[in-house]
Every structure is written in structure tokens, then in C-alpha cells.
Design an enzyme around this catalytic site. Structure first.
Site, mmCIF file in Angstrom:
data_model
loop_
_atom_site.group_PDB
_atom_site.id
_atom_site.type_symbol
_atom_site.label_atom_id
_atom_site.label_comp_id
_atom_site.label_asym_id
_atom_site.label_seq_id
_atom_site.Cartn_x
_atom_site.Cartn_y
_atom_site.Cartn_z
ATOM 1 N N GLU A 67 0.011 0.352 -5.555
ATOM 2 C CA GLU A 67 -0.940 1.130 -4.768
ATOM 3 C C GLU A 67 -2.412 1.086 -5.691
ATOM 4 O OE1 GLU A 67 -3.282 3.781 -3.210
ATOM 5 O OE2 GLU A 67 -1.321 3.320 -2.320
ATOM 6 N N ASP B 87 1.968 -1.353 5.129
ATOM 7 C CA ASP B 87 1.543 -0.222 5.789
ATOM 8 C C ASP B 87 0.124 -0.011 5.494
ATOM 9 O OD1 ASP B 87 1.443 2.184 7.102
ATOM 10 O OD2 ASP B 87 2.297 3.547 5.566
ATOM 11 N N GLY C 263 6.501 7.717 0.566
ATOM 12 C CA GLY C 263 7.556 7.836 1.495
ATOM 13 C C GLY C 263 8.412 6.809 1.832
ATOM 14 N N LYS C 264 7.553 5.452 2.540
ATOM 15 C CA LYS C 264 8.422 4.224 2.644
ATOM 16 C C LYS C 264 8.924 3.662 1.551
ATOM 17 C CE LYS C 264 5.510 3.843 6.991
ATOM 18 N NZ LYS C 264 4.692 4.721 6.734
ATOM 19 N N CYS D 133 -0.460 3.521 11.383
ATOM 20 C CA CYS D 133 -0.165 4.762 11.984
ATOM 21 C C CYS D 133 -1.340 4.915 12.940
ATOM 22 C CB CYS D 133 -0.021 6.007 11.334
ATOM 23 S SG CYS D 133 0.411 7.486 12.137
ATOM 24 N N CYS E 217 0.790 -1.085 0.060
ATOM 25 C CA CYS E 217 -0.066 -0.050 -0.112
ATOM 26 C C CYS E 217 0.935 1.252 -0.156
ATOM 27 C CB CYS E 217 -0.951 0.000 1.307
ATOM 28 S SG CYS E 217 -2.122 -1.464 1.350
ATOM 29 N N ALA E 218 1.442 1.328 -1.204
ATOM 30 C CA ALA E 218 2.726 2.392 -0.965
ATOM 31 C C ALA E 218 2.406 3.792 -1.193
ATOM 32 C CB ALA E 218 3.404 1.977 -2.296
ATOM 33 N N GLY E 219 1.260 4.379 -1.367
ATOM 34 C CA GLY E 219 0.978 5.699 -1.684
ATOM 35 C C GLY E 219 0.972 6.491 -0.376
#
Length: 460
Positions: free
Chosen positions: A297, A340, A277-278, A393, A272-274
Site C-alpha cells: 500500500e 485492485d 478487505g481483499k 470497482c 494496492c491493498a488498502g
């Protein structure tokens, strides 16, 4: 006096903050995206920019508590007030109760806003209401309007620290029921978050940030903290070789990269790349090892952001638009997987001041269903011997440990790794094996990390 002349007399910093609040209310805008644009457009810098930021973010953080106080002072529900009037009153209340602004200045500048953007009658009402607000400090208003701490500690903390009750309960549960620590978290949640920048490994050095006035971060070797100013003013950021990223986000990403994996170690997946940053950090870590990153994404506009982050990276990495719950890749295909997971974002409320009032407790169940699906998919994607990092998060137990517990309860070929070993130097990480970072303990967003290793044979 004409409306144009009246508006011209409004303090520029307060006008900017007012405009941010209006955008949040009218357009469902995000303050952290809107404010930088407003500051740039108005050419506000230095003290004016800092004042506008504190006013806008502070008024949005305190919104629930301030509205309760305003309702008591206006003798009518805040929903009955004209929205521009209400936003100006929120700004005035924040100045009166949380800033070192003289009461007469807080009242008069807020009245100026109302006179400029509503009318003289509303300005007279604003003057009367704010004078009533100024009669007490926040502690006295808490004593007057909130339940006593001995009778209802959650509601008392919710009022005093301006968080919805359901969030206060979630934090209390996550810290093991300790009300003093719950209060410490809420206090830290209301403090402005530092701006942390990450360099893309192999493309920039922390020394470049330090030379621009930043200081090295506490733990991440790729991070530096800006004392003030727009990060985009720094060449390495403007050129895309570095970007803004909380140190906690960096630490959980580094932990995944630091776990030993038997060869081969060539295929990495960010599920879930969007907004990227990671992925940018992972790509830089993968390059010297000869590994390639697939950044996935679901949403096209967020995938484009990932592509921007990876642009200029020397590795042969790929960005794919796909739903990771319905993966187009085969099972057992990756050596390292970062999940993430989409979550409530309760761990980053310092940076998104209006989010606490937009989120609802009902959001948790819907997100949890998605988190479980994604973690199942991640464990299917990783090969035996490979590692998955499950990250959110959020400190909410329904999004963290219980998700991992439930998914691991379905299978016997996955072991939890003690994640504390892969955050070297970071103190107060609890009993493990999972890690929960905290703003009041670590100065980071409240990032959760579980490291999971596949131990069995190939997936069915």
C-alpha cells in the site's frame, strides 16, 4: 422560543441526517464514515437509525435533481441559499418525492430544522418552497424540468435518476447502448446496498454470522448478509475475524485464488491493498496452501488499516509501504498478483451517496494513466505461468477492458483467461472472457475482473 429549546424540539433522526449533510458540505466528509459515528453518538437505533440513514443517503444521492427542483421553486439559484437552509430543503424534498412521509410532516419537520439552525425568516422561505415542491411527484417534475426522453435520453435519465450526465453515458456505453438497462442500473444505484460481511478463512465461520442473525450470501462461501443493525455488534466482526465487504469484491478475489497455477504457488502479491478487505481474504486462502502474501500500500494510513485486518492471521504475511508503479521487488517474483486498481469507484455509488457529485469526467483520464502503469507493473511482477487479476470497482470502459486491451497490445506473452469459469454459480456473466458484475443484475457492486496469465519467458 430560545435557540436551545427550538433545537431540542427537532426530531432526532432528522437532526442526525442534517448533521451528516452539513459535515459533507462543510468538511468534505464521507457520509458512509460520518453517519455511523453520528448514530452511535446520538444512540439512535432501530427505526430512528433507519430513518436517519434513508434521509441522509437519499438526500445526498438525489442532490443534483433536488437542487434543480428547489431552484424552480425558490426562483433563485440554490447557490444563493444559505447552506444550512439548502441542506434542510434537500431533506424535505427527499421526503416529499421519494419517501412515504405525509407532506405536512415532511414540510413541518424541515421547517423546524431551518428555524433551529438558521432563523425564522429562512423558516418561512423553507415552508413556501417545500409547499411548491409538494405540488408534483418526481415524474411530474421530470416532465416539467428535464429534456424529453425522445430528445435527449441521457439528460432525461440523469435528471430522473439523479446521476451526472457523464456517468449515465459511461453506463450506457458499458451495457452496449441499451437505455432500458442503463435505467435499471441507475435505479439499482439509488437503492440502499445490503451490508455483506466476510469471514476471514481459517479464523471464523459463516455459521457464526448466521447465528447472529445474518443469512448466507448467494455465491461467496465466506459471506453473509445482515438484514439490519451495526455489523460491529456481532462478536466475530468486533474481534476482527470478519469484516464488511461487498460480495462482488469477494468473488473477484476468490476467482484469482481459484485459477490453477503450476507449482510453486508460494508467493502472492496484493499491489494496492488498502484498506485491506481483499488482503484479509487472500491471506486466509493462502495459509492452507503454504503460500505467503505481500500486501503493498502506497499510503501509510491505509497500510496501517491493512495491518489491522491481518492482525491475528496465522500466516507469515507482510505489509509493505511502497509505490507499486516503482516496485522494490524483482521481476517474475510472484505466482499470483491482485491488482485492485485505484479507480473512480462508479461501481460502488450505492455505498457512497455523495461520490457521484464529487467525481468529474476528467478524473477518468488521470486514473487510467495510473491503471495502465500499475497493470504493466503487475505483469512484470508475475512469473511465467502465474496469474494476474486486474480489478476495478467501476464499469467505465476507459477503466476496464480498454486498459487491459492497451497493455496486452504491448506484449505477446500474456493470455486472457475466461474469468467466468472461476465464479461458479454466478449467472449472467456475459460473453467473457472478462467479467463485469452489476448491482441491477447480481446485487453486488459493479466490479470488473480480468484474469491474465503470463505465458512467455522471464521479463527483460
Amino acid at each position: 422560543m430560545s435557540a436551545a429549546r427550538t433545537r431540542a424540539a427537532v426530531d432526532p433522526a432528522r437532526q442526525a441526517a442534517f448533521d451528516v449533510l452539513r459535515a459533507v458540505a462543510d468538511d468534505d466528509a464521507y457520509a458512509n464514515l460520518t453517519l455511523p459515528l453520528v448514530l452511535r453518538e446520538r444512540r439512535l437505533k432501530g427505526r430512528d437509525a433507519a430513518l436517519a440513514t434513508e434521509l441522509a443517503y437519499g438526500a445526498l444521492r438525489g442532490l443534483g435533481t433536488y437542487d434543480a427542483i428547489l431552484a424552480a421553486c425558490a426562483d433563485r439559484p440554490v447557490a444563493k441559499l444559505d447552506p444550512p437552509l439548502l441542506d434542510a430543503l434537500r431533506l424535505g424534498t427527499h421526503q416529499l418525492l421519494q419517501m412515504r412521509v405525509p407532506a405536512h410532516a415532511a414540510v413541518s419537520t424541515s421547517v423546524d430544522l431551518v428555524r433551529a439552525w438558521v432563523n425564522d425568516g429562512a423558516a418561512r422561505l423553507a415552508n413556501a418552497v417545500l409547499r411548491k415542491v409538494a405540488r408534483h411527484d418526481l415524474d411530474a417534475w421530470t416532465d416539467q424540468l428535464a429534456p424529453a426522453a425522445s430528445d435527449d435520453p441521457i439528460a432525461h435519465l440523469a435528471f430522473r435518476h439523479a446521476h451526472p450526465g457523464w456517468i449515465v453515458r459511461a453506463v450506457r456505453d458499458a451495457v452496449g447502448g441499451d437505455l432500458a438497462e442503463t435505467a435499471a442500473f441507475l435505479e439499482a444505484d439509488n437503492e440502499p446496498a445490503e451490508v455483506t460481511v466476510v469471514v476471514r478463512p481459517g479464523r471464523a465461520e459463516v455459521d457464526e454470522l448466521v447465528a447472529a442473525g445474518a443469512r448466507p450470501a448467494r455465491w461467496s462461501p465466506y459471506a453473509a448478509v445482515l438484514e439490519s443493525g451495526d455489523p460491529a455488534r456481532i462478536p466475530v466482526v468486533r474481534e476482527g475475524r470478519a469484516g464488511v465487504q461487498d460480495e462482488g469484491s469477494q468473488l473477484v478475489t476468490l476467482a484469482l485464488a481459484n485459477v490453477p497455477v503450476d507449482p510453486p504457488d508460494e508467493r502472492w502479491l496484493d499491489m494496492c491493498a488498502g484498506p485491506g478487505g481483499k488482503a484479509g481474504l487472500l491471506a486466509g486462502l493462502a495459509n492452507p496452501r503454504g503460500a505467503r502474501l505481500l500486501a503493498v500500500e502506497k499510503h501509510e494510513h491505509r497500510a496501517r488499516l491493512v495491518e489491522q485486518v491481518l492482525r491475528g492471521d496465522p500466516g507469515e504475511h507482510e505489509v509493505l509501504i511502497a509505490d507499486a508503479t516503482k516496485p522494490p521487488w524483482p521481476a517474475d517474483d510472484f505466482d499470483r498478483v491482485l491488482l485492485d486498481a485505484p479507480c473512480t469507484g462508479l461501481g460502488a455509488l450505492r455505498r457512497r451517496p455523495e461520490a457521484r457529485w464529487r467525481r468529474e469526467s476528467s478524473d477518468v483520464a488521470e486514473l487510467r494513466t495510473l491503471q495502465v502503469k500499475l497493470l504493466r507493473s503487475a505483469l512484470r511482477a508475475v512469473r511465467p505461468g502465474g496469474v494476474v487479476a486486474y480489478v476495478t470497482c467501476s464499469p467505465h470502459l476507459a477503466e476496464t477492458t480498454t486498459v487491459v486491451d492497451d497493455v496486452l497490445g504491448e506484449r505477446d506473452d500474456v493470455e486472457r483467461i475466461d474469468a467466468r469459469e472461476y465464479l461458479p454459480g454466478v449467472e449472467n456473466l456475459g460473453d467473457g472472457p472478462d467479467v463485469q458484475l452489476w448491482p441491477h443484475v447480481h446485487g453486488t457492486d459493479a466490479m470488473y475482473l480480468a484474469l491474465l496469465r503470463r505465458t512467455g519467458g522471464a521479463s527483460a
